[in-house]
Design a protein around this motif. Structure first.
Motif, PDB file in Angstrom:
ATOM      1  N   PRO A 243     -40.952 -14.929  72.557  1.00 27.97           N
ATOM      2  CA  PRO A 243     -40.628 -14.681  74.004  1.00 27.97           C
ATOM      3  C   PRO A 243     -40.312 -13.165  73.662  1.00 27.97           C
ATOM      4  O   PRO A 243     -39.882 -12.622  72.799  1.00 27.97           O
ATOM      5  N   GLU A 244     -40.799 -12.160  75.045  1.00 29.61           N
ATOM      6  CA  GLU A 244     -40.458 -10.994  75.135  1.00 29.61           C
ATOM      7  C   GLU A 244     -39.159 -10.688  76.034  1.00 29.61           C
ATOM      8  O   GLU A 244     -39.046 -11.587  76.852  1.00 29.61           O
TER       9      GLU A 244
ATOM     10  N   ILE B 259     -41.091 -18.686  87.545  1.00 31.17           N
ATOM     11  CA  ILE B 259     -39.828 -17.626  87.671  1.00 31.17           C
ATOM     12  C   ILE B 259     -39.329 -17.152  86.520  1.00 31.17           C
ATOM     13  O   ILE B 259     -39.857 -17.913  85.453  1.00 31.17           O
ATOM     14  N   VAL B 260     -38.868 -16.083  86.188  1.00 32.68           N
ATOM     15  CA  VAL B 260     -38.264 -15.600  85.027  1.00 32.68           C
ATOM     16  C   VAL B 260     -36.696 -15.407  85.358  1.00 32.68           C
ATOM     17  O   VAL B 260     -36.379 -14.313  86.008  1.00 32.68           O
TER      18      VAL B 260
ATOM     19  N   ILE C 282     -45.026 -14.034  77.317  1.00 37.92           N
ATOM     20  CA  ILE C 282     -44.087 -15.109  77.415  1.00 37.92           C
ATOM     21  C   ILE C 282     -42.702 -14.512  77.594  1.00 37.92           C
ATOM     22  O   ILE C 282     -41.928 -14.557  76.580  1.00 37.92           O
ATOM     23  N   PRO C 283     -42.182 -13.964  78.757  1.00 36.33           N
ATOM     24  CA  PRO C 283     -40.745 -13.430  78.777  1.00 36.33           C
ATOM     25  C   PRO C 283     -39.747 -14.486  78.419  1.00 36.33           C
ATOM     26  O   PRO C 283     -39.925 -15.640  78.860  1.00 36.33           O
TER      27      PRO C 283
ATOM     28  N   PRO D 145     -45.702  -7.377  79.383  1.00 33.89           N
ATOM     29  CA  PRO D 145     -46.508  -6.856  80.633  1.00 33.89           C
ATOM     30  C   PRO D 145     -46.399  -7.390  81.823  1.00 33.89           C
ATOM     31  O   PRO D 145     -46.792  -6.725  83.075  1.00 33.89           O
ATOM     32  N   ILE D 146     -45.713  -8.529  82.065  1.00 31.60           N
ATOM     33  CA  ILE D 146     -45.374  -9.272  83.412  1.00 31.60           C
ATOM     34  C   ILE D 146     -44.710  -8.073  84.128  1.00 31.60           C
ATOM     35  O   ILE D 146     -44.581  -8.252  85.404  1.00 31.60           O
TER      36      ILE D 146
END
Lengths: 135, 141
Positions: B2-3, B130-131, B68-69, B9-10
């Motif tokens: 995960p970033e 959602i993030v 994939i945040p 980029p999201i």
């Protein structure tokens, strides 16, 4: 000719970590939240959770079992995940007829864990103007 | 891996953006692996690809492209299947950002997907995500 909306037989399956790992490989989805990783351990769940799409696969399987390949020719669903599936967990996908017309049947669908937790809810519909076994 | 939201980029997406089109192609072996993983045994998929498998691969392609945040939650999914896709037939995936907003650190987005095979629309759908910071996420899929 119209066809009566069929009763859909539920699908029940054990989702264990081995299945989740296999799904991660098969679906090329290695989000660490689903695997035995430090990220999963550090998450709010403290351990891996199953892919939502793996849970949803039970719904698609249930519909395909009833409507055959024609599920690919007009099948539709819209779902929301309500709770995480934490392996090992036995999940049952079920459908209840919501409405039907001459050419389409709409069902309320749900996936529920063996402890009664509702994991997923939504609707699914399929066309009726053909034989229900998809032939 | 995960970033962070800022690194992914999201964070650069906007409503109406279209991602570069990409292709997914599920061979008979891919389908067999998918069915073995899900546990599905239907003989229906001896020739055509389970449509949800195509959806899963398309979503995988989406995540590869937007990252994939940390705190990503797949909250909802809609699919309509319009045409069977035989094993080995390439499927072109077009993704448009249907909605994108951020409030109090929580990102809410929807991605519209169109799946084309042999020049025909084979399916379409919408993925909602959602993030959120992990302590605020309620449902994770």
């Amino acid at each position: 000719m119209s066809t009566e909306a069929p009763v859909i037989v539920p699908v029940t399956r054990l989702i264990d970590q081995a299945r989740v790992d296999a799904y991660a490989d098969a679906g090329h989805d290695h989000n660490p939240l689903h695997l035995d990783t430090p990220e999963a351990s550090a998450s709010q769940f403290g351990r891996p959770i199953a892919h939502g799409m793996l849970v949803l696969a039970l719904v698609s399987e249930m519909m395909a079992n009833t409507f055959g390949q024609r599920w690919t020719e007009g099948g539709h669903f819209k779902v929301r995940w309500r709770a995480p599936a934490i392996p090992p967990v036995t999940i049952t996908a079920s459908a209840e007829l919501k409405s039907s017309s001459d050419d389409v049947a709409t069902y309320d669908v749900a996936c529920t864990s063996d402890d009664g937790t509702v994991l997923l809810t939504g609707t699914a519909r399929a066309p009726l103007d053909w034989s229900a076994d998809g032939t | 891996m995960p970033e962070s939201d800022e690194d992914s980029p999201i964070a650069d997406l906007s409503r109406g953006d279209q991602l570069d089109t990409f292709e997914v192609c599920l061979s008979a072996e891919d389908v067999a692996a998918y069915l073995a993983a899900t546990g599905e045994r239907s003989a229906v998929w001896g020739v055509s690809v389970p449509p949800l498998a195509i959806g899963a691969f398309a979503l995988g392609g989406l995540m590869e492209r937007v990252g994939i945040p940390e705190g990503l939650v797949h909250t909802g999914q809609e699919f309509e299947f319009l045409r069977p896709v035989p094993h080995g037939e390439p499927v072109e995936v077009q993704i448009t950002i249907a909605s994108y907003s951020e409030r109090r650190g929580v990102l809410v987005a929807a991605f519209d997907l169109e799946l084309h095979a042999a020049g025909e629309l084979a399916g379409r759908g919408r993925a909602n995500i959602i993030v959120a910071p992990p302590e605020t996420a309620e449902v994770t899929a």
